[in-house]
Design an enzyme around this catalytic site. Sequence first.
Site: not given
Length: 632
Positions: A143, A156
Site C-alpha cells: 500500500s 498500518y
Amino acid sequence: MNLEYYSGKNVLVTGGCGGLGSQLVRNLSKAGANLVITGRSREKLAKLIEGLHAPDKAVAITADLSFPDQVAELAQQGLRAWGHIDVLFNNAGVGYFALMEEARPEHIRKLFEVNTFAPLQLINFFLPVMRKRGSGKIVNILSCAGRVPIPTVGVYGGSKSALAIMTNAMRTELMGSCIEMINIYVGTTDTAFERHALREADRSRVRPPAHGGQPDAETAEKVLEAATGSSGEAWLEKRGKILSAASILRPGYVEKKTAPLKDRINELKEKNKTLQYRKWRLWQVESSLECNLKCVMCPWPGVRKDSCTGGLMAQKVWDALVPYLPDVKTIDFTGGGEPLLQQNLLNWIAEAKNAGCEAGFLSNGLLLREEIALELIRLEVDWLAFSIDGATKESYEKIRTDSHFETVTGNIAFLSRIRTRKRPLVMINFVIMNINGHEMEEIVKLAHKLGVDQVNFKQCDVIRENYGRGFGLFGPEETRAIRRLQKNLRRATKLAAKLGIKTTAFSFTPEELPVCGQDPRTTLFVSHNGLVSPCINLSYGGKTIYLGREVEMPPTHYGRLPEDDLSDIWRSETCRFIRNRFCQRVKTSEQAFTAGNFGRSMHELQRAMADSKKAMPAPPRGCDVCHYLLDI
C-alpha cells in the site's frame, strides 16, 4: 487480460476470502491454476471454492496469520497440497485506524504479525524450495500508506513499509537468481478491508464512502497482469506513486495534500459532521420478530408462526453488522415484533452510538421499566416511538389486547419527564382504522399530556394472508368517507401545531412516487434471521391486498448474514438492480418534470407531473404491489 501465464501453475493466495483475494482466486481458477487458498473462515472458503470455475483444482487451508505456528502449518500444508508452489501471493492484511498516541500495543503487534512477519515467514519457507526447483515468483500486495504518512494510518503504514523495505532488500539480494519478487502497490480499492479494520476511538475510515476506489474486480485483473512481469515494483494508481515520491522529495507538498484528511478526522469528532460521510442513510435491524401483545391489525402472526429461529435476532447476525457501523447514519432496531424482548438490545444500541450512529426503535411501551428508560437516556438514544392506537383505555385495549393503557402511558410520561434537552425525541405512532378514526384529535391531546414531541398518523397498509385485512381506510380514489377522515386529520394536525407537537401523515389515495420513503438506494432491512432485503415488506412477502385486489408479494433477499459479507451483499446483482432502478425512476421523473413548459398554468403543471410519472421505468417486482410506493 492475459491469464495464460498461470495455467497449470501452483499458486498460493493468502487472504483468499476477502474482496480482492476472492477476485484473484476466481480469475486464477479461470486461468487453470492449481490453487491453495487461505483464510480464517472455513465456511467462506468452502463457499468460495464451490463457486470457482475449477473447484477440483483448489485446496482451502484455514489459518490465522497473527499466530506464527499457524503460518508455519499453513506453509507445510500448502507445499503438500501440490508438491511445490510456483507463485506465492502475500495478499492477506489487516487495517488499523488510530492516532499514533492512542494505538494499543496488542493491536500494533497483531498488525505486524499479519502484515509483516507472516509474509516474511512464508517467503523464507518457500525460498529454499523454489531455489531447488530452479524457479519461483513471490508477489507482495502493498500500500502507498507504507510510503506516505497519512493521519490515523500510521501503524498500518508502518507494517506495510517494513514489509516493503525488507522485501525490496531481499529482491536486490536475489538478483541473478531463479526467483522473482514483485511488490505491487494496489491503490484505493472498493472492498470490505477498511470496514473490517481495527480502530480506536471510533475512528472512521479516512476516505468518504462516496469515493470507494476502484472496484475489486478491476484491481484483481491489474494485479494478476502486473504479477506476470519481472522483478521490481508495480504501481496501479498513479496518484499513489506521485505522493510516495513526493513524501521524500517534497514532504511539505504531501502534508498540504493530507491536511484535509486531518481536518476531517477532527470533524468526525462532531456527530453531526460525521453523518454526512456515511454510506447508508438507514438500517432497519429487526432485533425481534417476537411480540408480547396481540394486536387486531398486526400482519405478522403468520410469519411468527412459521419462524424456525425463535423470533429473536442472534448475536452472530449483529456481529456481522458491527464492522459496518461507521458507515451508517441511522439504525432503527424495529421489525415485526417488540425490540424490548431482545436481551442484547441495550448493548447493540451502545455499540451503534459508539460508532456515531443515530439509533432508536418503535415499542409498544409495556416493557419500558424505569431502569430501562434511565439506561436509554444514558446511552443518548436519539428517538423512541410508541404504538398507541387508542386515546382511551377502552379503545386502546380493544386494539392492543394483553396490554395495559395506564402502564404504557405511565412509562411514556416517565421517559418524557426524566430526559434532558428533549432527548430522546419521543413519538406516538397512531394507525388510523375504522375503530379509532374519530380519535385523531384526542390522541394529540394525550400526546401533549404525556410530553410527547411528535405524532405519526399512519395507515393500516400491510396485510399478510388474513392478518390486517379490513382495517385500511385508504382507497384507490377519494370518497365521502375519505374526505371525512381527511377533515379529521386536518383538525388534529392544526391542534398539534397549536400545542407545539409535530405531525406526519400519509395520503388516503394513491400518488405514485419515484421512490418510497424507505428508499432502497441508501437503506437496508435485516430480518431477525439475518436475511438482508430492501424493506420488511419485501423481506417476508406473501399474499396481500393491493388497492382492493388479491396479489402475491414475492420475497426479495440480497443475501444472508453472517454467511455472506455485507459488502458483497450490497454489491449483489439483485441489490444493484433495485438501487439502480430507483435511481433511474428518480432521474427520469425529474428530467420529464423539468422539461415541462407549465409556466403559471395549474393544468400544465398537472400535465408535467403526469408526464414525469409516465416517464419512469416500472418499479422492481414486489414494489409494484406495495402501498409505500403510493405514499399510503
